[in-house]
Design an enzyme around this catalytic site. Structure first.
Site, PDB file in Angstrom:
ATOM      1  N   VAL A   7      45.980  36.229  35.543  1.00  0.00           N
ATOM      2  CA  VAL A   7      45.529  35.945  36.910  1.00  0.00           C
ATOM      3  C   VAL A   7      44.892  37.183  37.533  1.00  0.00           C
ATOM      4  CG1 VAL A   7      46.265  35.280  39.231  1.00  0.00           C
ATOM      5  CG2 VAL A   7      47.287  34.181  37.222  1.00  0.00           C
ATOM      6  N   ASP A  26      48.940  48.049  37.226  1.00  0.00           N
ATOM      7  CA  ASP A  26      49.818  47.388  36.263  1.00  0.00           C
ATOM      8  C   ASP A  26      50.788  48.417  35.725  1.00  0.00           C
ATOM      9  OD1 ASP A  26      50.900  46.007  33.842  1.00  0.00           O
ATOM     10  OD2 ASP A  26      49.448  44.491  34.451  1.00  0.00           O
ATOM     11  N   THR A  80      55.844  34.742  37.695  1.00  0.00           N
ATOM     12  CA  THR A  80      56.998  34.111  38.340  1.00  0.00           C
ATOM     13  C   THR A  80      57.634  33.171  37.320  1.00  0.00           C
ATOM     14  OG1 THR A  80      55.448  32.521  39.341  1.00  0.00           O
ATOM     15  CG2 THR A  80      56.286  34.278  40.750  1.00  0.00           C
ATOM     16  N   CYS A 255      52.383  28.436  33.153  1.00  0.00           N
ATOM     17  CA  CYS A 255      52.466  27.576  34.339  1.00  0.00           C
ATOM     18  C   CYS A 255      53.250  26.288  34.111  1.00  0.00           C
ATOM     19  CB  CYS A 255      51.052  27.235  34.821  1.00  0.00           C
ATOM     20  SG  CYS A 255      50.280  28.503  35.842  1.00  0.00           S
ATOM     21  N   ARG A 326      53.141  32.904  25.550  1.00  0.00           N
ATOM     22  CA  ARG A 326      54.270  32.639  26.429  1.00  0.00           C
ATOM     23  C   ARG A 326      54.688  31.168  26.371  1.00  0.00           C
ATOM     24  NH1 ARG A 326      52.247  35.151  32.001  1.00  0.00           N
ATOM     25  NH2 ARG A 326      50.255  34.532  31.070  1.00  0.00           N
TER      26      ARG A 326
END
Length: 412
Positions: A7, A26, A80, A255, A326
């Site tokens: 993102v 970062d 998140t 997501c 992921r």
């Protein structure tokens, strides 16, 4: 910009290309060094773009906010994920807020891009920042939410994707919209942060639910000897009222597997947990086991068992055309295969062949590896895979993505 992942980095480059000076923060040392060297690790950002914006001094990597001079706006684009019990984990957002709290001055705009649950901006982000900084939202600083909409590997220009924006107050709403209007072709201002937060989760759970529906019907379709991929192809000829979704080995990525839990978290807190979301999770989570059972069935027809077999999985990434693993179904599939006594190898053109794990061995895809395995299982349908080699050398190929619609290939 705090966070330079799938993102943050594309957004940083889009903002820099629009004329802004972006301090790209970062805390991961490897990522930071890659940015300094203008070596992109994100499929949608080229080395050329990094060199261009860094050379123009519009893109400035930093290992922490301590290295960044005073700015007008902070954008949080941190992960998140979920906790072990599948509840929202906002620790990375909180860490970013803690950094900002040490450096922010009155008058700044703070925007969260990370996926959160409805009410998080008002009930968690604002109180956390105010406690850490002593600055008050709506008085000293402006807090806004603008959920990310990225689809790695699709090739869309970020600026072409309509951007949702909402502030915790009118001034924050206007400030965020003004910033994003310099980058995006269309900025959609919505009534509240809660609407923007919910919209983000609704977009992704819409896809998640429909994938679960396709996964469930694919099983029923096999039971009555009908190709569900043919069914979807036929239904796709309808020019209205239908959208194609396909079954597969499971749902991965940063997501979809988590957003359904973020949404159900807030629904449960309101006393309205969704049975539909829970059912969809059960279906999608069960697909790796269903795939392994299907593989076991095919091996048994050949007089073999999973125990003692060598299985080559094609694809570690969670989707085709990216190097992001992921929540990839490959990990769960490998875990189930190993538990059944199989030896697992994985080949993926987007990953180093020497990146071994406790579950499997990464190998380079070649004729020898294919011929030495009892079965090849296509998990991620990268275009870069040499499928002709696989079909020529392997004894058994099981396709979980519908990539190889050929008579000699077994289908999920």
């Amino acid at each position: 910009m705090l966070g330079q992942g799938y993102v943050g980095l594309p957004l940083s480059i889009a903002m820099a290309s629009s004329g802004h000076t972006v301090h790209a923060v970062d805390t991961n040392p490897r990522r930071y060094q890659s940015l300094v060297d203008c070596r992109s690790y994100i499929v949608d950002v080229s080395d050329v773009a990094l060199h261009r914006e860094a050379g123009a001094r519009r893109f400035l990597p930093a290992p922490s906010l301590a290295e960044v001079p005073p700015v007008e706006a902070y954008v949080i684009a941190t992960p998140t994920p979920l906790t072990d019990d599948r509840t929202p984990d906002l620790r990375y957002v909180d860490a970013a807020l803690a950094q900002i709290a040490r450096h922010a001055r009155p008058g700044v705009l703070i925007v969260v891009e990370s996926t959160v649950f409805p009410g998080a901006m008002r009930d968690h982000v604002a109180p956390t920042f105010e406690r850490l900084s002593g600055l008050v939202s709506g008085v000293d600083v402006s807090l806004a939410y603008s959920p990310e909409r990225v689809d790695p590997g699709r090739g869309l220009r970020l600026s072409e994707i309509p951007k949702l924006v909402a502030g915790l107050d009118e001034a924050a709403d206007a400030a965020a919209a003004k910033l994003y209007e310099t980058v995006f072709e269309q900025v959609v201002r919505v009534p509240s942060c809660e609407v923007a937060e919910f919209a983000k989760l609704y977009e992704n759970t819409f896809r998640y639910l429909n994938i679960a529906f396709a996964n469930e019907l694919s099983r029923a379709s096999r039971a009555i000897n009908i190709s569900f991929r043919d069914v979807v192809s036929a239904a796709s000829s309808k020019p209205f009222g239908f959208m194609a979704f396909h079954h597969g080995p499971g749902v991965g990525g940063h997501c979809l597997p988590s957003n359904v839990h973020y949404l159900n978290h807030v629904l449960a807190a309101a006393g309205q947990p969704s049975e539909l979301l829970a059912a969809a999770t059960t279906i999608n989570d069960s697909m790796p086991q269903y795939l392994v059972d299907r593989l076991a069935e095919l091996l048994e027809r050949r007089g073999k068992q999973l125990q003692g077999s060598t299985i080559l999985l094609l694809g570690l990434a969670f989707k085709a055309g990216v190097s992001d693993s992921r929540n990839s179904p490959t990990y769960r599939i490998a875990e189930l295969l190993v538990a059944s006594g199989a030896k697992v190898k994985v080949a993926d053109p987007w990953f180093d062949s020497d990146a071994d794990t406790d579950l499997f061995t990464m190998v380079e895809l070649n004729r020898e590896e294919c011929a030495a395995t009892d079965a090849v299982l296509l998990v991620t349908d990268h275009d870069q895979i040499d499928y002709d080699l696989v079909l020529d050398a392997a004894d058994l190929v099981l396709d979980s993505r519908g990539k190889l619609r050929r008579a000699e290939v077994e289908q999920l």
